[in-house]
Design an enzyme around this catalytic site. Structure first.
Site, PDB file in Angstrom:
ATOM      1  N   HIS A   1      -9.661   2.466  -1.782  1.00 44.05           N
ATOM      2  CA  HIS A   1      -8.304   2.258  -1.840  1.00 44.05           C
ATOM      3  C   HIS A   1      -7.458   1.897  -2.863  1.00 44.05           C
ATOM      4  CE1 HIS A   1      -3.937   1.239   0.023  1.00 44.05           C
ATOM      5  NE2 HIS A   1      -4.677   0.557   1.213  1.00 44.05           N
TER       6      HIS A   1
ATOM      7  N   SER B   1      18.059  41.886 -57.462  1.00 39.69           N
ATOM      8  CA  SER B   1      19.125  42.816 -57.815  1.00 39.69           C
ATOM      9  C   SER B   1      20.105  43.770 -56.216  1.00 39.69           C
ATOM     10  CB  SER B   1      17.895  44.194 -58.153  1.00 39.69           C
ATOM     11  OG  SER B   1      18.659  45.033 -58.514  1.00 39.69           O
TER      12      SER B   1
ATOM     13  N   HIS C   1      -3.455   8.244   5.422  1.00 40.15           N
ATOM     14  CA  HIS C   1      -3.619   7.070   5.002  1.00 40.15           C
ATOM     15  C   HIS C   1      -4.490   6.592   5.344  1.00 40.15           C
ATOM     16  CE1 HIS C   1      -2.456   3.054   3.307  1.00 40.15           C
ATOM     17  NE2 HIS C   1      -2.581   2.611   3.746  1.00 40.15           N
TER      18      HIS C   1
ATOM     19  N   CYS D   1       0.472  -1.505   0.298  1.00 39.99           N
ATOM     20  CA  CYS D   1       0.490   0.080  -0.144  1.00 39.99           C
ATOM     21  C   CYS D   1       1.071   1.060   0.149  1.00 39.99           C
ATOM     22  CB  CYS D   1      -0.800   0.319   1.010  1.00 39.99           C
ATOM     23  SG  CYS D   1      -1.782  -1.318   1.322  1.00 39.99           S
TER      24      CYS D   1
END
Length: 984
Positions: A352, A644, A312, A176
């Protein structure tokens, strides 16, 4: 990591359930949107879940769905259809997101000079299990191929290979916490110098997505498909699919390079719990405290300064209490304050994301810093009593909460804890630009290019910007254009000049191209132009087309020519200033007074510029300054031609004449001609053979400019008689705005004197090929002789012959050359395009407007540069932006043209198995066919396995031979082509 070692987040990209872009992602966070889908029984059955399993008690019919995981732009990355179908969608999604993240940062990996590292991880391939259940769709495939396309080990190296990245390429696996640990390793790689820029993140794609899951009491999974972090009713989480990547650079480098800095990473802590916990899968208080403490120590800041923690936050019975306790422990070492720091978890929005969880939490925290708001936590109603939030430093919001600075920069923190105990915590700080940082980009540009570059802006803002867009297909180009228009509509804060700069230096140039000139201050006009249905496009040449500079002659001049460029382009100003200083003694005046007159002198200046004594030096100065500007932008001539007086610019550019000598000769040439009797010149729309009868001692053929376009020259009365005769025959003719009969017998009195003047200056051999229009052939030895330059005054200009020489088969610019008129107007491009097909006419570019044209010279020049780039001429964009403080900004990324590449159940809504069972489909990707034609069919017969170049393919007779041989293609590295493999 000290504050001085901070790492800048300069690019971000994520795809999560409910959001395919960061704008939508933030809207969902701020609005408290949950992206969990309730599945229908038929959907789960179609995904392969037996009806009996779905009927089990505790089977949860919910999933956080990530859209179109079956789709991929295989051709963009050089995959065959077969390889794309065999590749785990995690790898495919990670690869696409890596490209998008670098583009979001404003970088093309193909042009970035430093080492780009890749750090990331993914879950074990569930797609590989699906492949093994459908061997009929695979055909022949060996274990190595399946490993390369599905194994975790190849996630990052595949990105490095496909994008040609040379920094460390490391797969990180800590379940995780994988993607936040990857960010930590990327930061270390930057600090150590192993990487100069780094991609870091992770991806999870579980298949089948629509399968639901079986809830088991005591597991981390939620019994009802919802994740409720910190809430009293929290019972677990739900696992979904997603991807996230950030682009990181050392802060000092990001500031110096003018990057958009979304936030800075001040410090990170990473550790493992060891065995100090109840079980392998359990979280540990002491380990989390140590990791969090280490992050603040590395950052050199107190936790008290943090206003938000992206936790978390899995919503599990054990995990949330331990996490909040660990955070509280660290914060309590510094303060007893309560409820001052917000806390939240993205898992409440979409579950998750496993290996992508940490980086998506990081991106959420960065977005909160940028938006100055703490987003709500979905489903939060009452605090979990086990957390004791009331006495902690933390609060949970149920609606978007304003985040005030209170005199200090906003700081946030992010936690990610992995099963197995690897903990990661990051401390972030918002980025606020100050006056000191704004002086750096030009210095950095000088360091990277090896050219000197000033530290502050030295060039005024350009009033017009050139937006450049390209793609691999017309459809993708149209989509990219629409996206940019929509983006500028939604983001009024985005500076148009910065957007143009980012498109120039931060995007790869593909074959299908489009450029749009817009006003720097005209945002509505830019949006209207981009969303217009009338925009054209060009398919660039496979190789860079050569460029021909064409310098116009007298008659094209007008007051104010290049005035806008003189104000905005420092090189033009420096060049014109230098030339005018050299000319001043010979002319007796500052030519700039005539070139750029005050408004009250405009009429007088126009009259003065008709005088040959000033017209010729003025044309030379402007043409030479423009040529220097084009060259400074990387547009260098492979050949040149001048009409020219324009031939003097070509000769000077080629080194035949020194600039000082050329200017003094021109001043003397103009003075000598100006003292001659006046005459007239007549442009005639007829071939030479039809006007030869008028050529006599007085009337001379002065120029042959194109088939059917010539010029006669002579005394006023003689030219008037010719004009009357032509009018009687209905032949179109018009007088030119000249003071004298150039290239006629009226020039003869000054030839000897001018030749003597030329004899006093050194003449060299040409170093850049150019046409001697006296002969219409390449200038070799003739221009190094004084007699050539006196004859050039008297004789006809063989411009049409010169064009034929330029286009001859043996010419260095034969083929699809680009012709650039380097001077005022479009006279020479008209000559060059005369009688040409539309494609040739499209390759004509002008530098300045004609005198009667109502367009700014800055807009005309920008359009010319865009046309050159569209046709494939390389442009030095760093040089183009030198001296201007420009930023790389976030813009829409490449519009991938995704198709479904999927091997799965026949009744799976994502399947493409039926299409892939036919080996013919393995050759269907267009990029396969390019290299295939080099192989002889005879080389393929007798082989049971044909090894095919992964960037090429099988086409035509080769494809037929493969089928006839009963061979099965297997892909290897680009460039290997076909080879016989015998009985293998």
């Amino acid at each position: 990591m000290t504050h001085q070692d901070a790492v800048a987040i300069v690019g971000m990209r994520a795809r999560v359930p409910g959001a395919d872009d960061l704008d939508t992602m933030w809207q969902n966070f701020a609005g408290g949107v949950e992206s969990i889908t309730t599945l229908r029984p038929e959907e789960m059955q179609a995904a392969g879940v037996p009806e009996a399993v779905i009927a089990l008690p505790g089977y949860v019919d919910a999933a956080p769905l990530l859209g179109e995981v079956d789709k991929f732009d295989a051709a963009f990355f050089g995959f065959s259809a077969r390889d794309a179908a065999l590749t785990d969608p995690q790898h495919r999604l990670f690869l696409e997101t890596a490209w998008e993240a670098l583009e979001d940062a404003g970088y093309d990996p193909g042009t970035y000079p430093g080492a780009i590292g890749v750090f990331g991880g993914c879950e074990m391939s569930t797609y590989l299990y699906q492949l093994s259940q459908h061997p009929d769709a695979l055909g022949y495939v060996d274990g190595m191929q399946l490993m390369v396309t599905n194994d975790k080990d190849h996630l990052c190296t595949q990105v490095s290979y496909r994008l040609d990245l040379r920094g460390p390429s490391v797969v990180v696996q800590s379940t995780c916490s994988t993607s936040l640990v990857a960010v930590a390793l990327a930061c270390e790689s930057l600090r150590s110098g192993r990487s100069d820029m780094a991609l870091a993140g992770g991806v999870t794609v579980r298949v089948p997505q629509r399968g639901g899951y079986l809830y088991v009491a005591g597991s981390i999974l939620s019994p009802d498909g919802h994740c409720r972090p910190f809430d009293a009713s929290a019972q677990g989480t739900i696992v979904g699919s997603g991807v996230g990547l950030v682009v990181l650079k050392r802060l000092a480098d990001a500031v110096a390079d003018g990057d958009t800095i979304h936030a800075t990473i001040l410090g990170m802590g990473v550790n493992n719990d060891g065995s100090d916990k109840v079980g392998y899968t359990a979280p540990a208080f002491a380990g989390q405290v140590a990791a969090i403490s280490a992050a603040y120590q590395a950052a050199g800041v107190s936790p008290v300064s943090v206003g938000y923690v992206e936790a978390h936050g899995t919503g599990t019975v054990l995990g949330d209490p331990i996490e909040v306790s660990a955070l509280t422990e660290v914060f309590r070492r510094h303060t007893d304050r309560r409820g001052f720091c917000g806390i939240g978890s993205a898992k409440s929005n979409f579950g998750h994301l496993s290996c992508a969880a940490g980086v998506t939490g990081l991106i959420k925290a960065v977005l909160a810093l940028e938006h100055g708001a703490i987003p709500p936590t979905v489903h939060y109603r009452a605090p979990n009593p086990a957390l004791d939030l009331a006495s902690s430093p933390f609060f949970v919001t149920t609606s978007s909460h304003p985040w005030e600075r209170n005199g200090a920069p906003r700081r946030a923190a992010v936690s990610s804890f992995g099963v197995g105990g690897t903990n990661a915590h990051a401390v972030l700080e918002e980025w606020r630009e100050d006056a000191e940082t704004r002086t750096e980009p030009a210095q950095a540009a000088g360091r990277r290019s090896g050219k000197s570059a000033p530290g502050r802006d030295t060039a005024p803002e350009r009033p017009h910007q050139l937006l450049t867009l390209s793609a691999r297909s017309p459809e993708a180009l149209d989509e990219a254009t629409r996206r940019l228009g929509d983006y500028l509509t939604r983001h009024p804060e985005r500076d148009v000049a910065d957007a143009a700069h980012t498109l120039h230096v931060g995007r790869r140039s593909f074959a299908h191209r489009r450029s749009v000139v817009v006003g720097t201050a005209d945002r509505p006009g830019a949006v209207t132009a981009l969303l217009s249905d009338s925009l054209g496009s060009t398919e660039a040449s496979a190789s860079s087309p050569p460029v021909v500079f064409m310098f116009p002659g007298q008659g094209a001049q007008y007051p104010g020519m290049a005035a806008g460029l003189y104000r905005t382009e420092p090189l033009v100003k420096r060049t014109i200033d230098r030339c005018c200083r050299i000319l001043a003694p010979a002319l007796g005046l500052d030519l700039r007074r005539v070139l750029f007159p005050a408004r009250r002198r405009a009429g007088t200046a126009a009259s003065e510029l008709r005088d040959t004594a000033l017209a010729q030096p003025a044309l030379f100065v402007v043409g030479y300054a423009l040529a220097q500007l084009w060259r400074s932008w990387g547009v260098a001539p492979a050949a040149m031609i001048g009409h020219s007086i324009g031939e003097y610019v070509a000769a000077t550019m080629s080194g035949v004449l020194d600039l000082d000598d050329a200017l003094r000769l021109l001043a003397q040439r103009g003075r000598l001609i100006s003292a001659l009797p006046a005459g007239s010149m007549l442009a005639v729309m007829a071939p030479v053979r039809d006007v030869e009868e008028f050529v006599d001692g007085d009337v001379c053929l002065a120029a042959v400019n194109a088939p059917g376009l010539c010029v006669l020259s002579g005394p006023h009365q003689a030219i008037a008689r010719v004009e009357q005769s032509l009018d009687a025959r209905n032949v179109i003719a018009r007088r030119l705005h000249t003071s004298h009969a150039f290239h006629s017998s009226m020039m003869e009195p000054i030839l000897d004197e001018f030749e003597a003047l030329v004899a006093k200056v050194p003449l060299a051999q040409p170093t850049i090929p150019y046409i001697a229009t006296l002969t219409g052939e390449w200038a070799v030895d003739a221009p190094s002789k004084p007699s050539y330059w006196s004859a050039q005054i008297r004789s006809a200009v063989r411009f049409a012959d010169g064009l034929r020489t330029l286009r001859a088969a043996d010419s260095p610019v034969a083929g699809d050359a680009m012709f650039v008129e380097v001077g005022p107007g479009r006279t020479l491009t008209t000559f060059a395009a005369h009688g040409s097909d539309p494609a040739a006419a499209a390759r004509m570019v002008v530098s300045l407007p004609a005198p009667d044209e109502d367009r700014a010279d800055t807009a005309v020049l920008a359009a010319g540069l865009g046309s050159l780039w569209e046709h494939g001429v390389p442009v030095d964009w760093d040089a183009y932006h030198a001296g201007r403080r420009r930023r790389r900004v976030s813009l829409p990324t490449y519009p991938f043209q995704r198709q479904s590449y999927w091997i799965g159940p026949a009744n799976d809504p994502h399947t493409a198995a039926a299409e892939l069972r036919d080996p013919a489909d393995w050759f269907s990707t267009p990029v396969w066919r390019e290299a295939a034609l080099a192989a002889e069919p005879a080389d393929l017969t007798g082989s049971h396995v044909i090894v095919v170049d992964e960037g090429g393919g099988v086409g035509g007779s080769c494809e037929a031979a493969v089928r006839a041989a009963g061979a099965v293609p297997v892909l290897v590295r680009r460039g290997d082509g076909f080879r016989r493999t015998g009985e293998n």
